[in-house]
Write an enzyme that holds these catalytic residues in place. Structure first.
Site, PDB file in Angstrom:
ATOM      1  N   ASP A  40       0.828  -1.201   0.000  1.00  0.00           N
ATOM      2  CA  ASP A  40       0.000   0.000   0.000  1.00  0.00           C
ATOM      3  C   ASP A  40       0.865   1.255   0.000  1.00  0.00           C
ATOM      4  O   ASP A  40       0.582   2.232  -0.681  1.00  0.00           O
ATOM      5  CB  ASP A  40      -0.921   0.028   1.230  1.00  0.00           C
ATOM      6  CG  ASP A  40      -2.057  -0.972   1.078  1.00  0.00           C
ATOM      7  OD1 ASP A  40      -2.128  -1.601  -0.002  1.00  0.00           O
ATOM      8  OD2 ASP A  40      -2.847  -1.110   2.026  1.00  0.00           O
ATOM      9  N   ASP A  44       0.925   4.142  -2.753  1.00  0.00           N
ATOM     10  CA  ASP A  44       0.606   5.528  -2.401  1.00  0.00           C
ATOM     11  C   ASP A  44       1.732   6.478  -2.804  1.00  0.00           C
ATOM     12  O   ASP A  44       1.485   7.598  -3.249  1.00  0.00           O
ATOM     13  CB  ASP A  44       0.346   5.668  -0.895  1.00  0.00           C
ATOM     14  CG  ASP A  44      -0.985   5.045  -0.516  1.00  0.00           C
ATOM     15  OD1 ASP A  44      -1.795   4.813  -1.437  1.00  0.00           O
ATOM     16  OD2 ASP A  44      -1.201   4.793   0.679  1.00  0.00           O
ATOM     17  N   GLU A 121     -23.689 -16.808 -19.639  1.00  0.00           N
ATOM     18  CA  GLU A 121     -22.997 -15.846 -18.761  1.00  0.00           C
ATOM     19  C   GLU A 121     -23.816 -15.614 -17.497  1.00  0.00           C
ATOM     20  O   GLU A 121     -25.026 -15.520 -17.563  1.00  0.00           O
ATOM     21  CB  GLU A 121     -22.846 -14.486 -19.474  1.00  0.00           C
ATOM     22  CG  GLU A 121     -22.241 -14.580 -20.847  1.00  0.00           C
ATOM     23  CD  GLU A 121     -22.375 -13.266 -21.627  1.00  0.00           C
ATOM     24  OE1 GLU A 121     -22.628 -12.211 -21.001  1.00  0.00           O
ATOM     25  OE2 GLU A 121     -22.237 -13.317 -22.862  1.00  0.00           O
ATOM     26  N   LYS A 123     -25.757 -13.653 -14.844  1.00  0.00           N
ATOM     27  CA  LYS A 123     -26.451 -12.359 -14.934  1.00  0.00           C
ATOM     28  C   LYS A 123     -26.121 -11.575 -13.666  1.00  0.00           C
ATOM     29  O   LYS A 123     -26.606 -11.898 -12.582  1.00  0.00           O
ATOM     30  CB  LYS A 123     -27.958 -12.575 -15.073  1.00  0.00           C
ATOM     31  CG  LYS A 123     -28.717 -11.285 -15.315  1.00  0.00           C
ATOM     32  CD  LYS A 123     -30.152 -11.590 -15.738  1.00  0.00           C
ATOM     33  CE  LYS A 123     -30.919 -10.351 -16.141  1.00  0.00           C
ATOM     34  NZ  LYS A 123     -31.071  -9.381 -15.092  1.00  0.00           N
ATOM     35  N   ASP A 125     -26.099  -8.894 -10.878  1.00  0.00           N
ATOM     36  CA  ASP A 125     -27.173  -8.073 -10.329  1.00  0.00           C
ATOM     37  C   ASP A 125     -26.616  -6.710  -9.908  1.00  0.00           C
ATOM     38  O   ASP A 125     -26.324  -6.464  -8.750  1.00  0.00           O
ATOM     39  CB  ASP A 125     -27.787  -8.794  -9.120  1.00  0.00           C
ATOM     40  CG  ASP A 125     -29.137  -8.215  -8.770  1.00  0.00           C
ATOM     41  OD1 ASP A 125     -29.636  -7.363  -9.524  1.00  0.00           O
ATOM     42  OD2 ASP A 125     -29.689  -8.613  -7.730  1.00  0.00           O
ATOM     43  N   TYR A 232     -19.674  -7.048 -20.881  1.00  0.00           N
ATOM     44  CA  TYR A 232     -20.275  -8.196 -21.563  1.00  0.00           C
ATOM     45  C   TYR A 232     -20.940  -7.901 -22.900  1.00  0.00           C
ATOM     46  O   TYR A 232     -21.391  -8.804 -23.570  1.00  0.00           O
ATOM     47  CB  TYR A 232     -21.278  -8.908 -20.646  1.00  0.00           C
ATOM     48  CG  TYR A 232     -22.323  -7.992 -20.009  1.00  0.00           C
ATOM     49  CD1 TYR A 232     -23.260  -7.344 -20.781  1.00  0.00           C
ATOM     50  CD2 TYR A 232     -22.345  -7.808 -18.631  1.00  0.00           C
ATOM     51  CE1 TYR A 232     -24.214  -6.515 -20.206  1.00  0.00           C
ATOM     52  CE2 TYR A 232     -23.289  -6.987 -18.036  1.00  0.00           C
ATOM     53  CZ  TYR A 232     -24.220  -6.337 -18.826  1.00  0.00           C
ATOM     54  OH  TYR A 232     -25.150  -5.518 -18.255  1.00  0.00           O
ATOM     55  N   LYS A 320     -33.746 -16.784 -15.015  1.00  0.00           N
ATOM     56  CA  LYS A 320     -33.613 -16.305 -13.640  1.00  0.00           C
ATOM     57  C   LYS A 320     -33.556 -17.461 -12.634  1.00  0.00           C
ATOM     58  O   LYS A 320     -34.236 -18.470 -12.805  1.00  0.00           O
ATOM     59  CB  LYS A 320     -34.797 -15.395 -13.282  1.00  0.00           C
ATOM     60  CG  LYS A 320     -34.940 -14.179 -14.195  1.00  0.00           C
ATOM     61  CD  LYS A 320     -33.842 -13.153 -13.983  1.00  0.00           C
ATOM     62  CE  LYS A 320     -34.109 -12.230 -12.833  1.00  0.00           C
ATOM     63  NZ  LYS A 320     -35.018 -11.144 -13.079  1.00  0.00           N
ATOM     64  N   CYS A 414     -48.494  -5.904  27.164  1.00  0.00           N
ATOM     65  CA  CYS A 414     -47.104  -5.702  26.766  1.00  0.00           C
ATOM     66  C   CYS A 414     -46.231  -6.731  27.473  1.00  0.00           C
ATOM     67  O   CYS A 414     -46.286  -6.866  28.694  1.00  0.00           O
ATOM     68  CB  CYS A 414     -46.667  -4.294  27.133  1.00  0.00           C
ATOM     69  SG  CYS A 414     -44.902  -4.030  26.923  1.00  0.00           S
ATOM     70  N   CYS A 417     -43.805  -4.706  30.098  1.00  0.00           N
ATOM     71  CA  CYS A 417     -44.254  -4.007  31.300  1.00  0.00           C
ATOM     72  C   CYS A 417     -45.629  -4.464  31.796  1.00  0.00           C
ATOM     73  O   CYS A 417     -46.058  -4.066  32.867  1.00  0.00           O
ATOM     74  CB  CYS A 417     -44.266  -2.502  31.070  1.00  0.00           C
ATOM     75  SG  CYS A 417     -45.643  -1.954  30.047  1.00  0.00           S
ATOM     76  N   CYS A 432     -48.444  -0.986  23.158  1.00  0.00           N
ATOM     77  CA  CYS A 432     -48.418  -0.992  24.621  1.00  0.00           C
ATOM     78  C   CYS A 432     -48.884   0.378  25.111  1.00  0.00           C
ATOM     79  O   CYS A 432     -48.454   1.403  24.598  1.00  0.00           O
ATOM     80  CB  CYS A 432     -46.989  -1.269  25.077  1.00  0.00           C
ATOM     81  SG  CYS A 432     -46.662  -0.779  26.769  1.00  0.00           S
ATOM     82  N   CYS A 438     -43.130   1.929  30.636  1.00  0.00           N
ATOM     83  CA  CYS A 438     -42.714   0.659  30.022  1.00  0.00           C
ATOM     84  C   CYS A 438     -41.222   0.748  29.713  1.00  0.00           C
ATOM     85  O   CYS A 438     -40.789   1.601  28.945  1.00  0.00           O
ATOM     86  CB  CYS A 438     -43.500   0.408  28.743  1.00  0.00           C
ATOM     87  SG  CYS A 438     -42.857  -0.972  27.782  1.00  0.00           S
TER      88      CYS A 438
END
Ligand code: IVH
Length: 689
Positions: A40, A44, A121, A123, A125, A232, A320, A414, A417, A432, A438
């Site tokens: 890195d 840089d 190929e 697909k 997303d 593609y 799909k 609830c 509580c 509640c 509560c």
């Protein structure tokens, strides 16, 4: 090595060329081959040197300069790009039979009984892009848009390291390479993690994250997001040298474009079926989302004979995948209690892997949903992730229901509580009635109070609030402002004279002081933040702003509310009767009033000075909203526009000044374009506010 300041013009030119080449090679090793050879720091250093030389000789900045990847220019609108060759979509099919029909249809059309080659190929997303090169240089990038006109994302695409900016000698003079921009799963999870830390909204799936990152008026943000691409297909090309899809992929690779390693040439239907099965199995392990396979007739000559239907080619199809599903068992159904007392049922599941993600909980939404689908503890259920992070329970496998599994009875009290939980007519949720007595509601209220758009006290995370509440350290928002007083002095020998947060496990003097500083910084607060922080039901930040603008001072608002002047709030444009009733109800609760009064002893609520009317570019303008906005709701956007002094209209006419366009915008956007009205994206609109 000579310092950048000592280089001659010719030396600088030569060195910039070398740096561009070296950095591009290293990018390729890193991003494409996953095999970096520079550290890195070394990388840089190269970029730094490049920048230093460019700063001295700006006239020498190369079109393929690595510094172009940082996204320098902020745009105010996305320009439009007309696709000379439309960007088409594909017909979707869902079964092997339909694929067989497609292959048969192709053969019939070509009047042949011979085997035809297909390229299979994955697909991807993501979002499709088009990158235009002239004389081997990247000149323009565009989104698909409606297929005919897209948006100019040149600067954003430039920041994607995998996209070559300069192509080797000998490429077609005009070349449009098309493909998909996506975010890897790894980068997606890292981004969401960062959003969580910064208390920003997280993205539902990698696709949304990629879309949100690419369509940024400030390409610097795109540059930070680590997007990837697969190429593609193509658009306009002069003297196209390839004759098949397979050959095209060869060229792409030679020119430095990433292509998907799972693209395979199929010689018959059996190959196609195999490629589908193989990828479906690998799907979860891939570092990017795919939602099916694309099959394309390999020969370009045949593609040209087959031609197009209205919006889709006759020579390709998308097969799909079914949604990613798995079977598991409901171990328990728990009820969560939210800030406003809403009871939300959650299913605890036997942990199960759904498309590569371990799922152990799913929301059951509400009482009716449980009834409708008849979920019971012990049931075997189908869990599904439809591209989204939050899993859904699809249905119960009734045959596997254990004997004696009892129908789930939604509690009428609830669970936290014990107060009555009631369901108002026309409401899907049960609430509640315990209010702040509560603990669940009180905790959620506290969390809301310190959240980003409210008091924004970073040191008080959810976990700490839970702990502090349970230990009685924080019971209501006013307690936050007495923490320091109650903490006790530095005297090490007096263990019982205060809370001494610095002695807690994992804490120290430094973090305690930091928390106190964060709290002190909020002893003065703007009026909208203060109103929003109270957590009045239905009062979001936009509504809070409307009230602030109308009343100017908190005391005025409070006195109207105490006097139950519902009608006065309803006169504010953008505030309805139901909201007004909730406000009056809030101040009608003695406990709430007590806390508000206590808070006012500790914090100074600033008077709201309305600068919008004069300052905002929206002041006095007529704005129309269309389509779905991604970051805020349409109602919120309207309220914000109103608060900025704009008028909001429902339809576009010659009097309209701006049309704010979200996704899936319909005829309004078109009318606006025809009338030549300024169209704003959601981000531009926000920027104007
Ligand atoms: S070819 C005329 N190949 O799927 C053919 N599309 O529904 C144009 N997509 O808009 C598309 N992976 O965004 C093609 N390997 C692939 C693809 C692919 C994903 C997307 C693309 C397109 C949509 C079509």
């Amino acid at each position: 090595m000579k310092d950048a300041t000592e280089l001659t013009y010719d030396e600088a030119k030569e060195e910039l060329e070398r740096l561009a080449r070296e950095i591009a090679l290293s990018d390729k090793a890193y991003y494409q081959n996953d095999d970096p050879y520079l550290s890195d720091a070394q990388y840089d250093a190269l970029k730094h040197r490049n920048l230093a030389i460019e700063q001295r000789f700006p006239e020498l900045i190369r079109p393929d300069s690595p510094s172009k990847r940082v996204g320098a220019t902020v745009m105010s609108v996305f320009g439009k790009v007309k696709h000379n060759f439309p960007m088409l979509s594909l017909r979707d099919v869902f079964s092997r039979e339909e694929v067989a029909d497609f292959v048969l249809g192709v053969k019939r059309f070509l009047n042949t009984s011979e085997q035809i080659e297909f390229m299979s190929e994955p697909k991807i997303d993501g979002l499709s892009f088009s990158a235009r090169y002239e004389h081997g240089r990247f000149v323009q990038g565009a989104t698909r848009g409606d297929g005919v006109v897209g948006e100019d994302i040149t600067e954003n695409l430039k920041t994607i390291r995998q996209l070559p900016l300069v192509l080797p000698y000998g490429v077609p003079e005009v070349l449009e390479v098309r493909g998909e921009v996506y975010m890897s799963k790894k980068d997606f999870f890292a981004l969401n993690e960062k959003c969580l830390q910064q208390r920003k909204k997280i993205f539902a799936n990698p696709r949304n994250a990629a879309a949100g990152s690419l369509r940024q008026l400030d390409p610097k943000i795109t540059a930070e997001r680590n997007l990837s691409i697969f190429a593609y297909t193509w658009g306009e090309v002069s003297n196209r040298p390839w004759h098949s899809q397979a050959e095209f992929f060869e060229y792409l690779r030679q020119w430095g474009f990433p292509t998907n390693p799972n693209n395979t040439l199929c010689h018959n239907e059996e190959d196609i079926a195999q490629s589908f099965a193989r990828l479906m199995e690998q799907r979860a392990a891939l570092d990017y989302d795919i939602d099916g396979m694309v099959y394309k007739v390999n020969s370009i000559e045949l593609q040209e004979r087959l031609g197009f239907l209205t919006r889709t080619p006759r020579w390709a199809i998308a097969h799909k995948f079914p949604a990613e599903q798995a079977l598991t068992t409901i171990k328990d159904i728990r009820i969560q209690v939210g800030r406003t007392g809403a009871l939300t049922p959650v299913a605890d599941l036997e942990p199960v892997n759904v498309g590569g993600v371990m799922v152990s909980h799913a929301t059951l939404h509400n009482e009716d949903e449980i009834k409708r689908k008849d979920f019971r503890i012990g049931d075997v259920v189908v869990v599904q992730r439809a591209g989204d992070v939050i899993p859904q329970l699809v249905e119960v496998v009734k045959e596997k229901r254990p004997k004696g599994a009892a129908e789930f009875v939604f509690p009428s009290v609830c669970p936290i509580c014990g107060a009555h939980a009631i369901r108002e007519e026309d409401e899907a949720v049960r609430r509640c009635t315990g209010g702040l007595s509560c603990p669940a509601q009180a905790k959620e209220r506290l969390k809301h109070f310190v959240s980003r758009d409210a008091f924004d006290i970073v040191g008080l995370g959810d976990k700490i609030i839970d702990e502090f509440f349970d230990e009685g350290i924080l019971r209501n928002p006013a307690d936050i402002f007495t923490l320091k007083e109650r903490n006790g002095g530095d005297d090490l020998f007096s263990a019982h004279d205060g809370l001494h947060l610095e002695r807690r496990e994992g804490w120290g003097k430094k973090s305690t002081d930091k928390l106190f500083a964060a709290i002190d910084a909020r002893r003065k607060i703007t009026l909208p933040r203060f109103i929003y922080a109270l957590g009045i039901r239905q009062t979001g930040i936009a509504t809070a702003r409307l009230i602030a603008k109308h009343y100017g001072r908190f005391e005025h608002f409070m006195s109207d509310m105490i006097n139950k002047e519902t009608l006065k709030v309803v006169t504010i444009d953008g505030i309805g009767a139901a909201m007004a009733l909730d406000m009056v109800e809030f101040f009608g609760e003695p406990h709430n009033l007590e806390i508000v009064r206590k808070l006012l002893e500790f914090v100074e609520v600033e008077e709201f000075v309305d600068t919008a009317k004069t300052d905002s570019q929206l002041a006095g303008k007529t704005v129309v909203f269309t389509g779905t906005l991604s970051k805020i709701t349409r109602n919120e956007a309207k309220a914000l526009a109103l608060a900025a002094g704009a008028k909001v209209a429902g339809s576009v006419s010659a009097k309209t000044d701006f049309v704010v366009v979200g996704s899936d915008a319909g005829s309004k956007a078109k009318t606006a374009q025809e009338l030549g009205i300024t169209i704003l994206s959601e981000d531009e609109f926000s920027a104007m506010l």
